[in-house]
Scaffold this active site. Structure first.
Site, short mmCIF file in Angstrom:
data_model
loop_
_atom_site.label_atom_id
_atom_site.label_comp_id
_atom_site.label_asym_id
_atom_site.label_seq_id
_atom_site.Cartn_x
_atom_site.Cartn_y
_atom_site.Cartn_z
N HIS A 177 0.84 -1.20 0.00
CA HIS A 177 0.00 0.00 0.00
C HIS A 177 0.88 1.26 0.00
O HIS A 177 0.69 2.17 -0.82
CB HIS A 177 -0.89 0.03 1.25
CG HIS A 177 -2.18 -0.70 1.11
ND1 HIS A 177 -2.25 -2.07 0.98
CD2 HIS A 177 -3.48 -0.26 1.11
CE1 HIS A 177 -3.52 -2.44 0.90
NE2 HIS A 177 -4.29 -1.37 0.97
N HIS A 229 0.69 -3.33 9.46
CA HIS A 229 2.13 -3.32 9.22
C HIS A 229 2.87 -2.76 10.42
O HIS A 229 2.33 -1.97 11.19
CB HIS A 229 2.48 -2.48 7.99
CG HIS A 229 2.03 -3.06 6.70
ND1 HIS A 229 2.64 -4.14 6.10
CD2 HIS A 229 1.01 -2.72 5.86
CE1 HIS A 229 2.03 -4.43 4.97
NE2 HIS A 229 1.03 -3.59 4.81
#
Length: 278
Positions: A177, A229
């Site tokens: 992303h 993350h």
């Protein structure tokens, strides 16, 4: 003959793009990430699972729409000012210069996006880093295997039943992303810097560049907030995306060819040189 060359060039471009996109698709559908172990007291893996704020589909849609609108609008304005690349004939049809330039730029952007996504996702499967919500999704039960000696547990069974989440929990490093968001932002910044000059305001262009950068920054921060993350995953994703944007823009798009078409402002008049007396 010239028309035939253009058609073959377009076909070859699509083949090259497919050669990059196909491995990425196979990787996402078929490949199994590396099964990394964990330490039972690793607090970085104990965060609760949260639904992501920005999905892959939403991010890709916004990113491509943002670049497509920017490029087509910029090329159209340049063309109307007489600074475009000129019209081209394709299969006997006249194609406006702004549309051809837009096709070339968007195609190169798409190629770079596919390359950086293949780079990021291949690293995910090779590294197999566990996401911060690993314990919540997996709920692991260690075995009595000798592989678990020393506190590092490699042989375990997940009690979680969601197969998609169990696979995704091993794909933390790096953040794809963040990579795509930064790639799009830096590509936009460079493109507007080269081709988007306007005499109406000296700050408008830079404000748009800043907003694009902040958009990418927000995407990266959301990945940490959503427990998808670790911060280092996002940092590396940013670096990968920025690097690809610079390389693709400078060496594939080659902005030097735009040097004679980006002067929206009137050039400064030349100062006549005095004749030296002999």
């Amino acid at each position: 003959m010239a028309v035939d060359r253009i058609i073959w060039k377009m076909i070859l471009d699509f083949v090259v793009l497919a050669c990059v996109a196909a491995p990425l698709l196979i990787l996402l559908l078929v490949a199994e990430p590396y099964h990394r172990g964990y330490f039972a007291d690793d607090q970085t893996l104990m965060l609760p699972y949260k639904h992501q704020t920005i999905s892959e589909v939403l991010l890709a849609g916004l990113g491509f729409a943002f670049i497509i609108v920017t490029v087509l609008l910029t090329e159209y304005i340049l063309d109307k000012k007489g600074l475009g690349v000129g019209e081209k004939f394709v299969s006997g049809s006249l194609v406006p210069g702004w549309l051809w330039a837009g096709y070339s730029t968007i195609g190169i952007y798409t190629f770079g996006a596919a390359c950086q996504q293949l780079t990021s996702n291949s690293a995910k499967y090779v590294i197999g880093r566990l996401r911060p919500h690993f314990f919540d999704v997996c709920n692991p039960i260690p075995s009595s295997s000798s592989q678990n000696a020393g506190g590092y547990i490699q042989d375990f069974t997940c009690q979680g039943t969601d197969a998609a989440r169990l696979k995704d929990m091993r794909l933390s490093f790096p953040s794809a992303h963040s990579s795509f968001a930064m790639y799009t932002a830096v590509f936009f910044i460079l493109y507007v810097q080269v081709k988007g000059k306007w005499r109406g305001s000296k700050l408008l262009r830079h404000a748009a560049q800043f907003l694009a950068l902040m958009g990418a920054w927000y995407v990266g921060l959301s990945r940490v907030v959503d427990h998808m993350h670790h911060w280092s995953d996002v940092a590396v994703g940013f670096a990968v995306g920025a690097l690809y944007a610079v390389v693709v823009f400078v060496y594939v798009l080659k902005p030097a060819k735009f040097a004679s078409t980006v002067r929206w402002e009137n050039p400064a008049p030349e100062i006549p040189r005095p004749v030296l007396s002999r």
